[in-house]
Write a protein that holds these residues in place. Structure first.
Motif, PDB file in Angstrom:
ATOM      1  N   LYS A  55       0.535  -1.051  -0.246  1.00 20.71           N
ATOM      2  CA  LYS A  55       0.179   0.044  -0.322  1.00 20.71           C
ATOM      3  C   LYS A  55       0.779   1.431  -0.239  1.00 20.71           C
ATOM      4  O   LYS A  55       1.583   1.357   0.188  1.00 20.71           O
ATOM      5  N   THR A  56      -0.042   2.293  -0.332  1.00 23.64           N
ATOM      6  CA  THR A  56       0.724   3.552  -0.370  1.00 23.64           C
ATOM      7  C   THR A  56       0.148   4.492   0.692  1.00 23.64           C
ATOM      8  O   THR A  56      -1.692   4.740   0.846  1.00 23.64           O
ATOM      9  N   ARG A  57       1.292   4.749   1.636  1.00 23.16           N
ATOM     10  CA  ARG A  57       0.545   5.457   3.311  1.00 23.16           C
ATOM     11  C   ARG A  57       1.283   6.623   3.548  1.00 23.16           C
ATOM     12  O   ARG A  57       2.149   6.930   3.420  1.00 23.16           O
ATOM     13  N   TRP A  72       5.073  10.262   1.964  1.00 18.49           N
ATOM     14  CA  TRP A  72       4.303   8.947   1.221  1.00 18.49           C
ATOM     15  C   TRP A  72       4.939   8.109   1.000  1.00 18.49           C
ATOM     16  O   TRP A  72       6.631   7.860   0.803  1.00 18.49           O
ATOM     17  N   SER A  74       5.567   4.133   0.109  1.00 19.12           N
ATOM     18  CA  SER A  74       5.187   3.348  -0.992  1.00 19.12           C
ATOM     19  C   SER A  74       5.594   2.297   0.132  1.00 19.12           C
ATOM     20  O   SER A  74       6.956   1.785  -1.058  1.00 19.12           O
TER      21      SER A  74
END
Length: 161
Positions: A55-57, A72, A74
């Motif tokens: 995921k990208t968080r 951000w 990933s």
């Protein structure tokens, strides 16, 4: 283990490639997450499930100078190499462009210790990077209501006056 690729390690976080090469990734993970990070990786190795993997968080990275950098992140699993079956990960970070301030504050049990802060928060509160890293600041000093609430709750407990 870190295998940094500039410019992230040099421009964004202030580390040189040599300073990060071979180090545990925890060097850029701020407290209190740093203390639990290896456990998160073990959990992923055992279960195949993780909150960030695939995921990208929004995450927080610790710069060499001390302030936090909102990024951000990933994070992907990479194929094993050679005879090793240990999980490997590839992470890509990009700085969040925001005027927001960031503080990581501990719980009551940690006396509302300020674990880390971004540069804007450090400037606004007049925090010194070395003192911050040594754990000398409590958020209760800047947030009197938080301190008063904590003291009132503590007085309500048996054995505290």
């Amino acid at each position: 283990m870190c295998r940094p690729r500039p410019p992230c390690s040099t421009d964004l976080l202030g580390f040189s490639k040599l300073q990060l090469m071979g180090q545990n990734i925890n060097v850029i993970v701020p407290q209190p997450f740093r203390d639990h990070h290896d456990g998160f990786l073990r959990h992923f190795a055992e279960t195949g499930h993780g909150l960030f993997i695939g995921k990208t968080r929004l995450a927080i990275a610790q710069s060499k100078a001390g302030p936090l950098i909102p990024v951000w992140l990933s994070l992907r699993e990479a194929p094993p190499t050679g005879d090793s079956t240990a999980p490997r990960f590839v992470g890509v970070m990009q700085q969040v462009q925001s005027e927001e301030s960031v503080l990581i504050i501990g719980s009551r049990a940690a006396n509302f210790k300020i674990y880390a802060a971004c540069a804007a928060s450090m400037e606004m509160l007049g925090l010194d990077a070395e003192a911050l890293q040594s754990g000398q600041y409590s958020a209760a000093a800047w947030f009197p209501a938080l301190s008063a609430r904590f003291k009132a709750q503590r007085r309500a407990l048996p054995g505290f006056n």
